[in-house]
Design an enzyme around this catalytic site. Structure first.
Site, mmCIF file in Angstrom:
data_model
loop_
_atom_site.group_PDB
_atom_site.id
_atom_site.type_symbol
_atom_site.label_atom_id
_atom_site.label_comp_id
_atom_site.label_asym_id
_atom_site.label_seq_id
_atom_site.Cartn_x
_atom_site.Cartn_y
_atom_site.Cartn_z
ATOM 1 N N SER A 113 -54.307 -40.334 -19.829
ATOM 2 C CA SER A 113 -54.077 -39.001 -19.269
ATOM 3 C C SER A 113 -54.696 -37.949 -20.182
ATOM 4 O O SER A 113 -55.909 -37.881 -20.308
ATOM 5 C CB SER A 113 -52.575 -38.756 -19.067
ATOM 6 O OG SER A 113 -52.341 -37.519 -18.437
ATOM 7 N N HIS A 128 -55.327 -39.559 -15.081
ATOM 8 C CA HIS A 128 -54.680 -38.481 -14.343
ATOM 9 C C HIS A 128 -55.648 -37.320 -14.166
ATOM 10 O O HIS A 128 -55.940 -36.585 -15.110
ATOM 11 C CB HIS A 128 -53.436 -37.994 -15.087
ATOM 12 C CG HIS A 128 -52.361 -39.023 -15.192
ATOM 13 N ND1 HIS A 128 -51.366 -38.968 -16.143
ATOM 14 C CD2 HIS A 128 -52.119 -40.144 -14.469
ATOM 15 C CE1 HIS A 128 -50.557 -40.017 -15.989
ATOM 16 N NE2 HIS A 128 -50.997 -40.738 -14.982
ATOM 17 N N ASP A 162 -45.996 -42.685 -17.978
ATOM 18 C CA ASP A 162 -46.612 -43.401 -16.863
ATOM 19 C C ASP A 162 -47.354 -44.628 -17.384
ATOM 20 O O ASP A 162 -48.110 -44.540 -18.348
ATOM 21 C CB ASP A 162 -47.585 -42.476 -16.120
ATOM 22 C CG ASP A 162 -48.130 -43.108 -14.851
ATOM 23 O OD1 ASP A 162 -47.450 -43.993 -14.291
ATOM 24 O OD2 ASP A 162 -49.231 -42.707 -14.424
#
Length: 379
Positions: A200, A227, A323
């Site tokens: 991310s 992301h 995540d």
């Protein structure tokens, strides 16, 4: 306690006011300036010495890219770029990240009014502000990236909070080492047939220090969730493809997974997989929709783990939040191997930290060693 000084640079009065309204209500944040173009931003950065700057890209008089370069030369400061969702905005944002911006946010209808998104921006500002004193000159050592301009990057750790996760995996190689600072490497437990990688914050730059180092004859497919919103993942895939020996594409759905190809999850869609006969194909899906990140690392890893199990190598890199931890926990139960980026080389040690603290990381290695470890496990 000193307040975090934030400078807002944007030609849109709406965006200036929206960001000011969002941040000024925080007791530990102070807005020290509102600049309507890059030239004013450079001047205010020198005058007020902010801890963090939010920087629009497209502005009159001086654009955000030019202002960013000047600020990094004169007063290196953590800069969060504010970009449109167009392809041009995506390309410019990736250039800004190369030049030293620490992160970006998009100008879309969901940027404001969403509690999770607003909290995420505030959290990032606090983390980057705490590390302002450790800005360092970063230059790519890889010959494949030697054409890129050296840029200022944050060094040290941005350790985002993630809860401790109870885990049955006490036997893993790093047992007892949960701070992410020690280098742990284990011998392979079997040849892997696929690599699943999640990242991310700072992922675009970190991926440029992994994917281009993979050999042309890697021999397996690599699936990646970064992301990012729509358009940005296409620009990212194109950039990585020009730098890499393997082919890098944005997944469009219904593609057969092929060796020596890297598939980047398309912004706005989860990357899933379906087996048809002996072959595995990509699928794009907006479900589950009740998760913060779409595309999501957990969703991708869960899907690929169902098909490959212990023959999958999971890799988790820099990023905020946790995540990937649930998906990689499932992969670990199936016998898969997991590599986590170490804490000192992460810009935000959130996603790897969750995996390390869950006790499921088989290896904890620096960013620049991840490509070599991937090659080791698949050959």
């Amino acid at each position: 306690m000193n307040k975090i000084k934030v400078l807002i640079v944007d030609d849109s009065i709406f965006m200036r006011k929206a960001l000011e309204s969002l941040l000024s209500g925080e007791p530990d944040i102070e807005i020290v300036g509102l600049a309507k173009n890059g030239k004013e931003g450079v001047e205010m950065a020198e005058q007020f010495h902010p801890d963090v700057i939010t920087m629009d890209i497209e502005m009159p008089t001086m654009d955000g890219i030019t202002a960013l370069e000047m600020i990094m030369k004169k007063n290196p400061t953590p800069v969060i770029m504010v970009s449109s969702l167009t392809k041009e905005g995506a390309d410019a944002t990736l250039k800004a990240l190369d030049l030293g911006a620490v992160d970006f946010m998009t100008k879309d209808s969901q940027s404001f009014g969403g509690a999770d998104i607003e909290k995420g921006l505030k959290d990032k500002i606090r983390k980057f502000a705490r590390n302002k004193g450790v800005l360092r000159l970063f230059s790519h050592s890889s010959s494949s990236q030697s054409h890129q301009t050296p840029s200022y990057k944050l060094s040290g750790t941005l350790a985002s909070h993630t809860p401790n996760v109870q885990t049955p995996f006490a036997h893993t190689a790093q047992s007892g080492n949960t701070d992410g600072s020690k280098r742990v490497v284990v011998n392979k437990t079997g040849i892997k047939r696929i690599v699943a990688l999640g990242t991310s914050t700072d992922g675009p730059q970190s991926l440029q220090r992994v994917i281009p180092l993979l050999p042309a004859d890697l021999g397996v497919p690599v699936v990646v969730t970064q992301h990012m919103p729509p358009n940005f993942t296409q620009s990212l895939a194109s950039r990585l493809n020009t730098l890499s020996k393997v082919e890098v594409v944005e997944a469009q759905g219904k593609e057969k997974l092929e060796p020596n190809v890297v598939y980047i999850a398309k912004g706005g869609y989860h990357l899933k997989f379906k087996k048809v006969g002996p072959s595995v194909y990509t699928e794009l899906s907006t479900e589950p929709s009740n998760v913060f990140n779409i595309p999501g690392v957990d969703v991708m890893v869960d899907s690929i783990a169902e098909l490959y199990g212990k023959e999958c190598l999971g890799v988790i890199m820099t990023g905020m939040g946790s995540d990937g931890c649930k998906g990689l926990t499932n992969l670990k139960r199936m016998g898969g191997t997991i590599i986590a980026q170490d804490e000192p080389t992460c810009i935000v040690y959130g996603m790897p930290r969750a995996v390390v603290e869950a006790g499921i990381a088989d290896e904890i290695v620096p960013l620049d060693e991840i490509a070599a470890r991937i090659s080791y496990h698949v050959k």
